[in-house]
Design a protein around this motif. Structure first.
Motif, PDB file in Angstrom:
ATOM      1  N   TYR A 293     -10.885  -3.550   7.472  1.00 18.34           N
ATOM      2  CA  TYR A 293     -10.743  -1.961   7.907  1.00 18.34           C
ATOM      3  C   TYR A 293      -9.782  -1.662   9.142  1.00 18.34           C
ATOM      4  O   TYR A 293      -9.430  -1.083   9.464  1.00 18.34           O
ATOM      5  CB  TYR A 293     -10.918  -1.447   6.623  1.00 18.34           C
TER       6      TYR A 293
ATOM      7  N   TYR B 254      -9.469   7.152   2.004  1.00 13.68           N
ATOM      8  CA  TYR B 254      -7.808   5.987   1.726  1.00 13.68           C
ATOM      9  C   TYR B 254      -6.882   6.312   2.316  1.00 13.68           C
ATOM     10  O   TYR B 254      -5.466   5.783   2.106  1.00 13.68           O
ATOM     11  CB  TYR B 254      -7.336   6.623   0.042  1.00 13.68           C
TER      12      TYR B 254
ATOM     13  N   TYR C   1       0.681  -1.445  -0.067  1.00 10.70           N
ATOM     14  CA  TYR C   1      -0.114  -0.104  -0.148  1.00 10.70           C
ATOM     15  C   TYR C   1       0.536   1.200  -0.687  1.00 10.70           C
ATOM     16  O   TYR C   1       1.462   1.124   1.135  1.00 10.70           O
ATOM     17  CB  TYR C   1      -0.716  -0.138   1.053  1.00 10.70           C
TER      18      TYR C   1
ATOM     19  N   TRP D 272       2.112  -3.784   3.632  1.00  9.04           N
ATOM     20  CA  TRP D 272       1.769  -4.969   2.367  1.00  9.04           C
ATOM     21  C   TRP D 272       0.941  -5.425   3.369  1.00  9.04           C
ATOM     22  O   TRP D 272      -0.075  -5.326   4.228  1.00  9.04           O
ATOM     23  CB  TRP D 272       3.285  -5.745   2.490  1.00  9.04           C
ATOM     24  N   PHE D 273       0.603  -6.532   2.190  1.00 12.42           N
ATOM     25  CA  PHE D 273      -0.647  -6.847   2.170  1.00 12.42           C
ATOM     26  C   PHE D 273      -0.122  -8.969   1.612  1.00 12.42           C
ATOM     27  O   PHE D 273       0.504  -8.898   0.984  1.00 12.42           O
ATOM     28  CB  PHE D 273      -1.915  -6.974   1.706  1.00 12.42           C
TER      29      PHE D 273
ATOM     30  N   CYS E 242      -3.370  -1.816  -4.938  1.00 11.10           N
ATOM     31  CA  CYS E 242      -3.854  -1.770  -3.232  1.00 11.10           C
ATOM     32  C   CYS E 242      -4.555  -0.620  -2.485  1.00 11.10           C
ATOM     33  O   CYS E 242      -5.545  -1.118  -1.791  1.00 11.10           O
ATOM     34  CB  CYS E 242      -2.522  -2.520  -2.575  1.00 11.10           C
ATOM     35  N   ARG E 243      -4.510   0.512  -3.473  1.00 12.18           N
ATOM     36  CA  ARG E 243      -5.865   1.268  -3.282  1.00 12.18           C
ATOM     37  C   ARG E 243      -7.402   0.543  -3.605  1.00 12.18           C
ATOM     38  O   ARG E 243      -8.209   1.265  -2.793  1.00 12.18           O
ATOM     39  CB  ARG E 243      -5.419   2.454  -3.555  1.00 12.18           C
TER      40      ARG E 243
ATOM     41  N   ALA F 269      -3.475  -7.072   6.484  1.00 10.99           N
ATOM     42  CA  ALA F 269      -2.054  -6.205   5.814  1.00 10.99           C
ATOM     43  C   ALA F 269      -1.194  -6.426   7.700  1.00 10.99           C
ATOM     44  O   ALA F 269      -1.290  -6.737   8.576  1.00 10.99           O
ATOM     45  CB  ALA F 269      -3.405  -4.699   6.441  1.00 10.99           C
TER      46      ALA F 269
ATOM     47  N   PHE G 191      -4.792   5.031   5.615  1.00 18.70           N
ATOM     48  CA  PHE G 191      -4.026   3.977   6.216  1.00 18.70           C
ATOM     49  C   PHE G 191      -2.997   4.427   6.861  1.00 18.70           C
ATOM     50  O   PHE G 191      -2.663   5.201   6.827  1.00 18.70           O
ATOM     51  CB  PHE G 191      -3.551   2.517   4.765  1.00 18.70           C
TER      52      PHE G 191
ATOM     53  N   GLY H 146      -3.826   7.027  -0.026  1.00 20.05           N
ATOM     54  CA  GLY H 146      -3.501   6.529  -1.210  1.00 20.05           C
ATOM     55  C   GLY H 146      -5.279   7.596  -1.881  1.00 20.05           C
ATOM     56  O   GLY H 146      -4.935   6.469  -3.621  1.00 20.05           O
TER      57      GLY H 146
ATOM     58  N   SER I  63      -0.087   6.528  -6.139  1.00 19.96           N
ATOM     59  CA  SER I  63      -0.582   5.540  -5.452  1.00 19.96           C
ATOM     60  C   SER I  63      -0.466   3.890  -5.746  1.00 19.96           C
ATOM     61  O   SER I  63      -0.115   3.983  -7.409  1.00 19.96           O
ATOM     62  CB  SER I  63      -2.005   5.726  -5.401  1.00 19.96           C
ATOM     63  N   SER I  64       0.118   2.767  -5.428  1.00 12.82           N
ATOM     64  CA  SER I  64      -0.491   1.805  -5.401  1.00 12.82           C
ATOM     65  C   SER I  64      -1.730   0.865  -5.651  1.00 12.82           C
ATOM     66  O   SER I  64      -2.651   1.422  -5.536  1.00 12.82           O
ATOM     67  CB  SER I  64       0.399   0.751  -5.025  1.00 12.82           C
TER      68      SER I  64
END
Length: 215
Positions: A205, A116, A99, A188-189, A161-162, A178, A118, A152, A158-159
């Motif tokens: 979330y 968005y 992310y 990261w995931f 993963c958003r 996460a 995190f 994100g 952004s990546s």
């Protein structure tokens, strides 16, 4: 006007303050409280190194793009866009993605409206929350020195993963976990179970999202 580069204003592990005034002591205590929380970090155990924020941006020619990683961004019913496994299955424990986005302090986060963001820090316990409030780092006096969020919202920065949607922990749809290392501003995931080809990717979330959604 170009926005601020994707770099922390001040890394969590660095502290060059030599101010011996009361304000300096308050800042040191606040930092100590944040770092004590941040040090409960997950460990990056994968063979590859984590991407830099620039490398993680979802461009078609990027090594860490959804396409390069074998994932698909597509409509996800009433949830808007979502992220899906591609033609290949994903094994439990596999690295799925990172992310990435704009790095924000608490104060910067408070000044913008973004869905968005995190949070890099786990929820503070009651004692920590009271201490921060007493130091003026709560409410209107939020810290504007240390990175606390990854935003994100801007897809160009952004990546992919958003696009990962929410599913509550314990539900079958929740297939990602996460991982957070606040000291490195890194999220990261990993797959929390085996994921079938074409299956939507989802993670929990957190409690604050569930509360704001269902109240």
């Amino acid at each position: 006007t170009p926005s601020r580069p994707l770099m922390p204003k001040r890394p969590w592990e660095e502290s060059d303050s030599e101010d011996e005034s009361d304000d300096g002591e308050a800042e040191d205590l606040a930092l100590a409280l944040f770092v004590a929380s941040a040090k409960r970090a997950d460990f990056w155990s994968h063979a590859c190194r984590p991407p830099t924020p620039a490398e993680a941006v979802d461009a078609d020619d990027a090594v860490w793009s959804a396409k390069a990683r074998g994932y698909v961004i597509a409509p996800a019913g009433g949830k808007g866009l979502g992220a899906f496994a591609g033609a290949n299955a994903v094994a439990e424990g596999a690295l799925v993605g990172v992310y990435a986005g704009e790095l924000l302090t608490e104060a910067e986060h408070a000044r913008r409206e973004s869905s968005y963001c995190f949070s890099l820090l786990p929820p503070a316990d009651e004692l920590t929350s009271k201490a921060l409030a007493g130091l003026g780092l709560d409410g209107e006096g939020k810290d504007d020195e240390y990175i606390a969020y990854i935003d994100g919202e801007n897809a160009a920065r952004s990546s992919w993963c958003r696009y990962i949607n929410h599913a509550p922990h314990g539900a079958r749809a929740c297939n990602l976990e996460a991982k957070v290392d606040a000291m490195k501003a890194l999220v990261w995931f990993e797959a929390s179970r085996d994921i079938a080809p074409g299956e939507e990717l989802c993670f929990d979330y957190g409690e604050s999202y569930a509360t704001s959604t269902f109240e």
